[in-house]
Design an enzyme around this catalytic site. Structure first.
Site, PDB file in Angstrom:
ATOM      1  N   ASP A  86      36.566   5.220   0.322  1.00  8.87           N
ATOM      2  CA  ASP A  86      35.738   4.529  -0.769  1.00  8.87           C
ATOM      3  C   ASP A  86      36.491   2.784  -0.427  1.00  8.87           C
ATOM      4  O   ASP A  86      37.629   3.053  -0.408  1.00  8.87           O
ATOM      5  CB  ASP A  86      35.812   4.850  -2.328  1.00  8.87           C
ATOM      6  N   ASN A 135      24.643  10.307  -0.988  1.00  4.56           N
ATOM      7  CA  ASN A 135      24.379   8.199  -0.310  1.00  4.56           C
ATOM      8  C   ASN A 135      22.855   8.309   0.355  1.00  4.56           C
ATOM      9  O   ASN A 135      23.037   6.973   1.159  1.00  4.56           O
ATOM     10  CB  ASN A 135      25.530   8.872   1.168  1.00  4.56           C
TER      11      ASN A 135
END
Length: 222
Positions: free
Chosen positions: A2, A50
């Site tokens: 991330d 996503n």
């Protein structure tokens, strides 16, 4: 993995630049994991959530995945690394699916280490799918209700056959699991670092492993 977008934003760059740098970090971590003797490394590359990102960013991510496989497959195969994928990657474009299938098939007999890539993966869906399969097996008489236990669920998870998860690292300062390996992380050690993924290199991984070695794991005991 991330922090790619924030890494790019801090430098006044487009998000895709952060993802490109993130690919470089992934390459470095795979190499470092081998040097540290890590048996299995799992990278959360694309979550089922996503898909909510802008279409152009998703296209950039798919192009980076294509490039990574084409560029790195020979080296991974040569180094004895087996590639395994968890998640419904067949939702991707046909050429990407073909590249992934080829990578998995080409490396399936490698035994030095395993690189697991989570693509279109979501742990809640994985667990629900395992429960659904168990329900079908019970209904069909292939399994009794009394036989449903943790082992029965683990056998139906996408990570079946892999060793237990020991250490789960999340970069960028976020302190949540974000639908990643929820069942598998039950007794894993969790490590959260403020380092953005593109800056997380081999030294950072070695420090994380050293921190893991200093922890006392009791698995619910004394």
């Amino acid at each position: 993995m991330d922090g790619n977008g924030r890494w790019a934003k801090q430098r006044g760059l487009p998000r895709v630049a952060g993802h490109r740098k993130g690919i470089e970090a992934a390459r470095e971590i795979v190499r470092a994991a081998g040097e540290l003797g890590i048996e299995v490394l799992t990278l959360y590359a694309f979550s089922s959530e996503n898909w909510s990102r802008p279409a152009d960013e998703i296209a950039d991510l798919m192009n980076l995945l294509r490039r990574f496989i084409r560029k790195e497959l020979d080296a991974l195969a040569r180094e004895g690394i087996r590639i395994r994928v968890i998640g419904d990657y067949r939702a991707f474009d046909a050429d990407v699916v073909e590249l992934i299938d080829n990578a998995v098939e080409r490396t399936k007999n490698n035994g030095l280490a395993t690189l697991v890539v989570a693509l279109n993966y979501g742990s809640q869906f994985e667990i629900a799918s395992a429960a659904r399969t168990i329900a079908e097996d019970v209904a069909a008489g292939r399994l009794t209700a009394d036989a449903v236990d943790g082992a029965a669920i683990e056998e139906r998870l996408e990570t079946h056959g892999l060793p237990p998860l020991d250490l789960l690292i999340r970069t960028s300062g976020e302190k949540r699991l974000s639908n990643f390996l929820l069942w598998q992380a039950a007794y894993a050690e969790l490590l959260f670092t403020d380092t953005l993924w593109p800056d997380f290199g081999g030294e950072a991984l070695a420090e994380a492993v050293a921190e893991f070695g200093r922890r006392e794991r009791r698995f619910g005991g004394l």
